[in-house]
Scaffold this motif. Structure first.
Motif, PDB file in Angstrom:
ATOM      1  N   PRO A   1       0.797  -1.236   0.000  1.00  0.00           N
ATOM      2  CA  PRO A   1       0.000   0.000   0.000  1.00  0.00           C
ATOM      3  C   PRO A   1       0.827   1.282   0.000  1.00  0.00           C
ATOM      4  N   VAL A   2       1.903   1.310   0.788  1.00  0.00           N
ATOM      5  CA  VAL A   2       2.755   2.513   0.820  1.00  0.00           C
ATOM      6  C   VAL A   2       3.389   2.748  -0.541  1.00  0.00           C
ATOM      7  N   LEU A   3       3.802   1.676  -1.208  1.00  0.00           N
ATOM      8  CA  LEU A   3       4.407   1.807  -2.537  1.00  0.00           C
ATOM      9  C   LEU A   3       3.381   2.298  -3.557  1.00  0.00           C
ATOM     10  N   ILE A   4       2.123   1.874  -3.398  1.00  0.00           N
ATOM     11  CA  ILE A   4       1.067   2.336  -4.296  1.00  0.00           C
ATOM     12  C   ILE A   4       0.845   3.835  -4.128  1.00  0.00           C
ATOM     13  N   VAL A   5       0.803   4.287  -2.880  1.00  0.00           N
ATOM     14  CA  VAL A   5       0.628   5.719  -2.619  1.00  0.00           C
ATOM     15  C   VAL A   5       1.808   6.503  -3.172  1.00  0.00           C
ATOM     16  N   LEU A   6       3.015   6.000  -2.942  1.00  0.00           N
ATOM     17  CA  LEU A   6       4.215   6.665  -3.455  1.00  0.00           C
ATOM     18  C   LEU A   6       4.192   6.711  -4.983  1.00  0.00           C
ATOM     19  N   GLY A   7       3.897   5.578  -5.602  1.00  0.00           N
ATOM     20  CA  GLY A   7       3.848   5.535  -7.055  1.00  0.00           C
ATOM     21  C   GLY A   7       2.780   6.440  -7.627  1.00  0.00           C
ATOM     22  N   SER A   8       1.630   6.481  -6.954  1.00  0.00           N
ATOM     23  CA  SER A   8       0.531   7.336  -7.415  1.00  0.00           C
ATOM     24  C   SER A   8       0.929   8.799  -7.386  1.00  0.00           C
ATOM     25  N   LEU A   9       1.571   9.217  -6.291  1.00  0.00           N
ATOM     26  CA  LEU A   9       1.984  10.615  -6.169  1.00  0.00           C
ATOM     27  C   LEU A   9       3.056  10.968  -7.199  1.00  0.00           C
ATOM     28  N   ILE A  10       4.024  10.071  -7.391  1.00  0.00           N
ATOM     29  CA  ILE A  10       5.098  10.359  -8.344  1.00  0.00           C
ATOM     30  C   ILE A  10       4.554  10.427  -9.767  1.00  0.00           C
ATOM     31  N   ILE A  11       3.804   9.395 -10.167  1.00  0.00           N
ATOM     32  CA  ILE A  11       3.254   9.380 -11.522  1.00  0.00           C
ATOM     33  C   ILE A  11       2.298  10.547 -11.728  1.00  0.00           C
TER      34      ILE A  11
ATOM     35  N   LEU B   1      -3.637   2.110 -10.186  1.00  0.00           N
ATOM     36  CA  LEU B   1      -2.436   1.376  -9.786  1.00  0.00           C
ATOM     37  C   LEU B   1      -2.799   0.225  -8.859  1.00  0.00           C
ATOM     38  N   THR B   2      -3.769   0.472  -7.998  1.00  0.00           N
ATOM     39  CA  THR B   2      -4.245  -0.597  -7.117  1.00  0.00           C
ATOM     40  C   THR B   2      -4.806  -1.755  -7.921  1.00  0.00           C
ATOM     41  N   GLN B   3      -5.602  -1.436  -8.927  1.00  0.00           N
ATOM     42  CA  GLN B   3      -6.177  -2.473  -9.782  1.00  0.00           C
ATOM     43  C   GLN B   3      -5.099  -3.236 -10.537  1.00  0.00           C
ATOM     44  N   LEU B   4      -4.057  -2.522 -10.981  1.00  0.00           N
ATOM     45  CA  LEU B   4      -2.955  -3.166 -11.688  1.00  0.00           C
ATOM     46  C   LEU B   4      -2.271  -4.189 -10.792  1.00  0.00           C
ATOM     47  N   VAL B   5      -2.004  -3.821  -9.544  1.00  0.00           N
ATOM     48  CA  VAL B   5      -1.382  -4.741  -8.611  1.00  0.00           C
ATOM     49  C   VAL B   5      -2.284  -5.938  -8.340  1.00  0.00           C
ATOM     50  N   VAL B   6      -3.566  -5.687  -8.190  1.00  0.00           N
ATOM     51  CA  VAL B   6      -4.526  -6.772  -7.951  1.00  0.00           C
ATOM     52  C   VAL B   6      -4.509  -7.756  -9.117  1.00  0.00           C
ATOM     53  N   VAL B   7      -4.490  -7.242 -10.344  1.00  0.00           N
ATOM     54  CA  VAL B   7      -4.471  -8.109 -11.535  1.00  0.00           C
ATOM     55  C   VAL B   7      -3.169  -8.909 -11.591  1.00  0.00           C
TER      56      VAL B   7
ATOM     57  N   GLY C   1     -23.917   1.648  -9.840  1.00  0.00           N
ATOM     58  CA  GLY C   1     -24.167   0.936  -8.588  1.00  0.00           C
ATOM     59  C   GLY C   1     -22.995   1.067  -7.638  1.00  0.00           C
ATOM     60  N   SER C   2     -21.903   0.529  -8.000  1.00  0.00           N
ATOM     61  CA  SER C   2     -20.722   0.598  -7.148  1.00  0.00           C
ATOM     62  C   SER C   2     -19.551   1.061  -7.995  1.00  0.00           C
ATOM     63  N   VAL C   3     -18.853   2.067  -7.547  1.00  0.00           N
ATOM     64  CA  VAL C   3     -17.761   2.641  -8.329  1.00  0.00           C
ATOM     65  C   VAL C   3     -16.440   1.918  -8.057  1.00  0.00           C
ATOM     66  N   LEU C   4     -16.051   1.864  -6.823  1.00  0.00           N
ATOM     67  CA  LEU C   4     -14.741   1.317  -6.478  1.00  0.00           C
ATOM     68  C   LEU C   4     -14.849   0.361  -5.293  1.00  0.00           C
ATOM     69  N   PRO C   5     -14.049  -0.707  -5.313  1.00  0.00           N
ATOM     70  CA  PRO C   5     -13.962  -1.580  -4.131  1.00  0.00           C
ATOM     71  C   PRO C   5     -13.324  -0.824  -2.972  1.00  0.00           C
ATOM     72  N   ASP C   6     -13.469  -1.383  -1.772  1.00  0.00           N
ATOM     73  CA  ASP C   6     -12.930  -0.725  -0.577  1.00  0.00           C
ATOM     74  C   ASP C   6     -11.429  -0.494  -0.672  1.00  0.00           C
ATOM     75  N   ALA C   7     -10.716  -1.444  -1.256  1.00  0.00           N
ATOM     76  CA  ALA C   7      -9.258  -1.320  -1.352  1.00  0.00           C
ATOM     77  C   ALA C   7      -8.862  -0.122  -2.201  1.00  0.00           C
ATOM     78  N   HIS C   8      -9.567   0.081  -3.294  1.00  0.00           N
ATOM     79  CA  HIS C   8      -9.257   1.192  -4.194  1.00  0.00           C
ATOM     80  C   HIS C   8      -9.578   2.535  -3.532  1.00  0.00           C
ATOM     81  N   ILE C   9     -10.685   2.577  -2.791  1.00  0.00           N
ATOM     82  CA  ILE C   9     -11.058   3.804  -2.073  1.00  0.00           C
ATOM     83  C   ILE C   9     -10.020   4.131  -1.004  1.00  0.00           C
ATOM     84  N   ALA C  10      -9.512   3.094  -0.328  1.00  0.00           N
ATOM     85  CA  ALA C  10      -8.497   3.311   0.707  1.00  0.00           C
ATOM     86  C   ALA C  10      -7.221   3.893   0.098  1.00  0.00           C
TER      87      ALA C  10
END
Length: 262
Positions: A72-82, A253-259, A206-215
């Motif tokens: 999760p920390v790497l996802i946040v870091l990657g999201s901010l950098i990208i 990015l979260t979805q990419l990691v999940v896949v 109906g539903s936009v994002l799973p809980d993990a993506h929202i987090a």
């Protein structure tokens, strides 16, 4: 609390921001500079508090389960950098400043607030308008209540979350507008557009994002709010506007990691 129609929660939120901003603008000129300065410092500290609470989402169990521990920390870091690279290439901060400046000039002309201003005073007013609009818009539009509340409204599950958010935003708008003025008032438009769009998505999909993506999105937004807090406290002028694409990158990015893990 059941909504009478989809979007009622956002409407209540917009009205709360407008009322709070108008009251803040009405009393703002009566406050001495030292009082407005300490109010800004208080807002900066509280913004850091809200940022910290949002950043805690990086430890959300659903996010860790979806992407794995430590990721999760790497996802946040990657999201901010990208997101920041994209935002800087698109010059989002500069474009927001130009748009906000144009809006401020038009509003000032209609309110006759620019009469007798020196160039330095006009520049200071423009900067205050931009800071107020950007700060209030990010504070009101980034966070779990914005996303979950709007989606819940669109799904017909009630507007309790948005009513709570409206109360918080109303008081925040009052405090911000007493310092930053009319820019905070126009942040109601940001609330209407962003929350309205999320509500429509909730209705349609109906539903936009799973809980993990929202987090992941919430934690990323929390760090952006921390940047705003540092700006308010005059510690560092972080170009938060250029980081806005990170809010889109985080769930992707979260979805990419999940896949990849799947």
């Amino acid at each position: 609390m059941r909504a009478g129609f989809p979007g009622l929660g956002t409407l209540i939120n917009v009205v709360a921001v407008v009322i709070g901003a108008l009251v803040g603008m009405a009393i703002g000129h009566r406050l001495p500079e030292r009082t407005r300065a300490v109010v800004t410092d208080c807002l900066g500290l509280v913004t850091l508090l809200v940022a910290g609470l949002s950043c805690v989402s990086v430890t959300d169990a659903s996010l860790a389960a979806a992407v794995g521990p430590g990721v999760p920390v790497l996802i946040v870091l990657g999201s901010l950098i990208i997101g920041s690279i994209v935002g800087s290439l698109l010059r989002i901060e500069e474009r927001l400043a130009g748009l906000a400046g144009a809006l401020q000039t038009r509003v000032a002309r209609r309110m006759h607030s620019a009469d007798g201003e020196t160039p330095d005073e006009a520049h200071a007013a423009r900067e205050r308008f931009i800071e107020g609009w950007l700060t209030a818009s990010l504070l009101f539009c980034v966070g779990p209540l914005t996303i979950l509340g709007s989606i819940s409204d669109g799904l017909g599950r009630g507007i309790d979350q948005l009513v709570l958010k409206s109360v918080l935003d109303g008081f925040a708008a009052l405090a911000f507008a007493s310092t930053f003025g009319v820019g905070v008032l126009l942040s109601a438009l940001s609330v209407a557009v962003i929350q309205g769009a999320l509500t429509v998505v909730g209705v349609q999909l109906g539903s936009v994002l799973p809980d993990a993506h929202i987090a992941a999105l919430t934690a990323t937004g929390g760090l952006m709010l921390a940047g705003i807090g540092l700006r308010l406290l005059k510690i560092r002028d972080i170009p938060v506007g250029n980081m806005l694409p990170a809010l889109v990158v985080a769930p992707l990015l979260t979805q990419l990691v999940v896949v990849i893990r799947g």
